[in-house]
Scaffold this active site. Sequence first.
Site, PDB file in Angstrom:
ATOM      1  N   ASP A 123       0.899  -0.971  -0.075  1.00 39.25           N
ATOM      2  CA  ASP A 123      -0.090  -0.034  -0.059  1.00 39.25           C
ATOM      3  C   ASP A 123       0.838   1.319  -0.233  1.00 39.25           C
ATOM      4  OD1 ASP A 123      -2.395   1.214  -0.101  1.00 39.25           O
ATOM      5  OD2 ASP A 123      -2.716   1.324   2.281  1.00 39.25           O
ATOM      6  N   CYS A 128     -25.472 -12.112  -1.313  1.00 38.86           N
ATOM      7  CA  CYS A 128     -25.508 -11.405  -0.398  1.00 38.86           C
ATOM      8  C   CYS A 128     -25.180  -9.863  -0.625  1.00 38.86           C
ATOM      9  CB  CYS A 128     -24.481 -12.112   0.727  1.00 38.86           C
ATOM     10  SG  CYS A 128     -23.835 -11.148   2.182  1.00 38.86           S
ATOM     11  N   CYS A 135     -19.561 -14.377  -3.225  1.00 39.03           N
ATOM     12  CA  CYS A 135     -20.352 -13.307  -2.558  1.00 39.03           C
ATOM     13  C   CYS A 135     -21.836 -13.793  -2.659  1.00 39.03           C
ATOM     14  CB  CYS A 135     -20.236 -12.008  -2.987  1.00 39.03           C
ATOM     15  SG  CYS A 135     -18.626 -11.209  -2.284  1.00 39.03           S
ATOM     16  N   CYS A 152     -23.484   0.059   5.065  1.00 39.04           N
ATOM     17  CA  CYS A 152     -22.589   1.085   4.990  1.00 39.04           C
ATOM     18  C   CYS A 152     -23.278   2.231   5.620  1.00 39.04           C
ATOM     19  CB  CYS A 152     -22.111   1.245   3.446  1.00 39.04           C
ATOM     20  SG  CYS A 152     -21.275   2.704   3.172  1.00 39.04           S
ATOM     21  N   CYS A 167     -18.527  -2.594   6.873  1.00 41.38           N
ATOM     22  CA  CYS A 167     -18.662  -3.660   5.802  1.00 41.38           C
ATOM     23  C   CYS A 167     -17.813  -5.102   6.187  1.00 41.38           C
ATOM     24  CB  CYS A 167     -18.162  -3.184   4.399  1.00 41.38           C
ATOM     25  SG  CYS A 167     -16.500  -2.589   4.560  1.00 41.38           S
ATOM     26  N   CYS A 173     -22.827  -6.030   3.145  1.00 41.48           N
ATOM     27  CA  CYS A 173     -21.927  -4.818   2.878  1.00 41.48           C
ATOM     28  C   CYS A 173     -22.610  -3.638   2.681  1.00 41.48           C
ATOM     29  CB  CYS A 173     -20.364  -5.275   2.546  1.00 41.48           C
ATOM     30  SG  CYS A 173     -20.652  -5.833   0.682  1.00 41.48           S
TER      31      CYS A 173
END
Length: 352
Positions: free
Chosen positions: A136, A193, A190, A200, A246, A196
Amino acid sequence: MDPLELKSAIREWARDLGFTDLRVCDTDLSDYEAGFLSWLEAGHQGSMSYMDRHGLLRFRPQELVPGTRRVLMVSRDYLPPESTGPSEVLGDPAKGYVSRYALGRDYHKVVRKNLQHLAKRISEATGPFTYRAFCDSAPVYETGLAERSGLGWKGRHSLVLNRSGGSWFFLGALFVDIELPVDEPVTPHCGSCTACIDVCPTGAIVADGVVDARRCISYLTIEADEDIPEELRPAMGNRIYGCDDCQLVCPWNRFARKTGETDFHARHGLDAPDLLELFAWDEETFLSKTEGSAIRRIGWRRWRRNLAVAIGNIPPDHRRAGSAVALLDASLGEAGEQVDRHIRWALTRLRG
């Protein structure tokens, strides 16, 4: 050592260094470029000008580090064994919520250092080679590399998910000029679903895998140096550095592992801190308490800005509301006009 044997050995060395997993991929990220350009065109990057500045370089490892043939992608669990759980902190308006990744030592330093150790171990077996370690820390699309390497898939919240560990892990990348067998990507899991997206607080997940940073609490509390939009402040609650909602609601995170890395354990009680105590830190105390932490990068004034919003979300009838008003009143003029604007907003809220 033939390439397959070398790859197997590298995976073992990575585990010895504390990495949860290591996978190998090539450098072709061209499939991600169009989506990124659309994201930029929509302005979802907010004030993160470096996203525009580096452009498509993040999808072209061989241009960032000439000679790169393979990318070694690593994961490292970071979920700390806190004394107070996230839901308990989020449910107490007098406490501040810090994203779990930032409770301990700055992960950039930990992951990059261990990638350097891994590169040294490889060189002992192969002789000198060209490499560069990232965590990162440069225009590298780690999410795409993680997907291509088979470390996981990009969830609807845009984070990488793994069936055996959820999403509570850091990613790191080691660009190398060594030809190694690549791993196969995994399929997304996923399903239907949308937990998340639904949870939020600010509605920042605007499409499958697409986050509008301008509405994201992590962006607002960490990346943005401008005023936090007033219409979003109430939804931020007591989140003062990042947001994990999330991840907390994701079904795959029931498989997440607590980290054994003491560098990622909570420091200075930041897993469940008192908002008023944090706001009372002067700049010297802030720098001391956040030494070696990712939190330090936002600086004391932005820290106070975030705290003012969280304190403003304490209900006016809460037992700490009176103390909060006195503290904020006494702090006007200490940290600049931007912080004062957020303090005045908080005072208006607290006074009902």
